[in-house]
Design a protein around this motif. Structure first.
Motif, PDB file in Angstrom:
ATOM      1  N   ASP A 120      74.109  88.622  34.765  1.00  0.00           N
ATOM      2  CA  ASP A 120      75.316  88.042  35.368  1.00  0.00           C
ATOM      3  C   ASP A 120      75.821  86.802  34.633  1.00  0.00           C
ATOM      4  O   ASP A 120      77.002  86.456  34.735  1.00  0.00           O
ATOM      5  CB  ASP A 120      75.052  87.669  36.830  1.00  0.00           C
ATOM      6  CG  ASP A 120      74.661  88.884  37.665  1.00  0.00           C
ATOM      7  OD1 ASP A 120      75.082  90.002  37.310  1.00  0.00           O
ATOM      8  OD2 ASP A 120      73.936  88.700  38.652  1.00  0.00           O
ATOM      9  N   THR A 200      75.926  83.477  39.951  1.00  0.00           N
ATOM     10  CA  THR A 200      77.152  82.884  39.422  1.00  0.00           C
ATOM     11  C   THR A 200      76.934  81.414  39.081  1.00  0.00           C
ATOM     12  O   THR A 200      76.021  80.771  39.609  1.00  0.00           O
ATOM     13  CB  THR A 200      78.300  83.016  40.451  1.00  0.00           C
ATOM     14  OG1 THR A 200      79.446  82.336  39.977  1.00  0.00           O
ATOM     15  CG2 THR A 200      77.904  82.394  41.794  1.00  0.00           C
ATOM     16  N   SER A 204      82.726  82.190  40.213  1.00  0.00           N
ATOM     17  CA  SER A 204      83.036  83.489  40.811  1.00  0.00           C
ATOM     18  C   SER A 204      82.198  83.668  42.073  1.00  0.00           C
ATOM     19  O   SER A 204      81.323  82.852  42.377  1.00  0.00           O
ATOM     20  CB  SER A 204      82.746  84.619  39.815  1.00  0.00           C
ATOM     21  OG  SER A 204      81.374  84.625  39.452  1.00  0.00           O
TER      22      SER A 204
END
Length: 264
Positions: A120, A200, A204
């Protein structure tokens, strides 16, 4: 023939009747009560062999006390709500085998290494956020951190799914987000993050990695969970301002109790 049929009917009877839930279930559904039992056993366990200390009623009372709720020993919608929130995987009340009395690092320089990353965030972002999280703690205490690129560090940090080599497998998205171990050999100090979460940097939607890392690395330094909802060491995720959060007075007093104050 009649006797055989009667026996068959009697033998089938127990499985067709639902046993009543205990008083502690508070009128909740069977799935809710089963989930509550699992939660209480994970986060409010005891080493004591006495039935009273290990009873679900006692664990419910411990949880109510921890979260500042009326102490009833009975499951309630408010407790269910807390149980369903994402949180740290370290128990709130436990004689935790890797948490001896007030564990702490004895060296003034503690090493750390990031052994695996999340898809991520970029490795650069993870490195930066881990460094920032450690700096939050180190600016309050006389302790410095040194990053290693290989080998065994005091604090090994990584992302993993499901079973990942310690006794506490991750559970998929939501619920347990991460866990860490208090200072010590082997797993001691290590911090693990569930790769099934959406991590994140705050730009986001997802789990704010800086917030979670600061919390888990607090455990890596010897901190337990705080009952203060404003503290970083509060076990439930996302109680404060995740964009501009900082250590609370409770966090600072706790870490300084272990290591003393930093001479600025």
């Amino acid at each position: 023939m009649q006797l055989t049929l009667l026996c068959a009917a009697v033998c089938l009877l127990p499985s067709s009747l639902a046993l009543p839930l205990p008083r502690e279930a508070g009128g909740m559904s069977k799935p809710q009560w089963e989930q509550a039992q699992d939660y209480l056993k994970r986060f409010y366990s005891y080493d004591s062999q006495t039935k009273i200390a290990n009873s679900l009623e006692a664990k419910l009372k411990e949880m109510e006390k921890f979260f500042g709720l009326p102490i009833t020993g009975v499951l309630s919608p408010r407790i269910i709500e807390i149980m369903q929130k994402p949180r740290c995987g370290v128990p709130d009340i436990a004689e935790y085998s890797l948490f001896p009395e007030n564990p702490k690092w004895t060296s003034k320089i503690v090493t750390y290494r990031i052994v695996s990353y999340t898809r991520d965030l970029s490795s650069f972002a993870v490195n930066r956020l881990v460094e920032k999280a450690l700096n939050m703690w180190s600016k309050e205490i006389p302790l410095r951190f040194k990053k290693l690129r290989w080998g065994i560090a005091d604090i090994m940090i990584g992302f993993a799914r499901g079973a990942h080599g310690d006794p506490y497998p991750f559970d998929g998205p939501g619920n347990t987000l991460a866990h860490a171990f208090a200072p010590g050999p082997g797993l001691g100090g290590d911090a693990h993050f569930d790769e099934d979460e959406r991590w994140t940097d705050g730009s986001s939607i997802g789990i704010n990695f800086l917030y979670a890392a600061t919390h888990e690395l607090g455990h890596s330094l010897g901190m337990g969970h705080s009952t203060d909802p404003n503290a970083v060491m509060y076990p439930v995720y996302g109680s404060g301002d995740l964009q501009n959060f900082k250590l609370s007075r409770d966090d600072i007093e706790g870490i300084q109790k272990l290591y003393g104050k930093r001479n600025h």
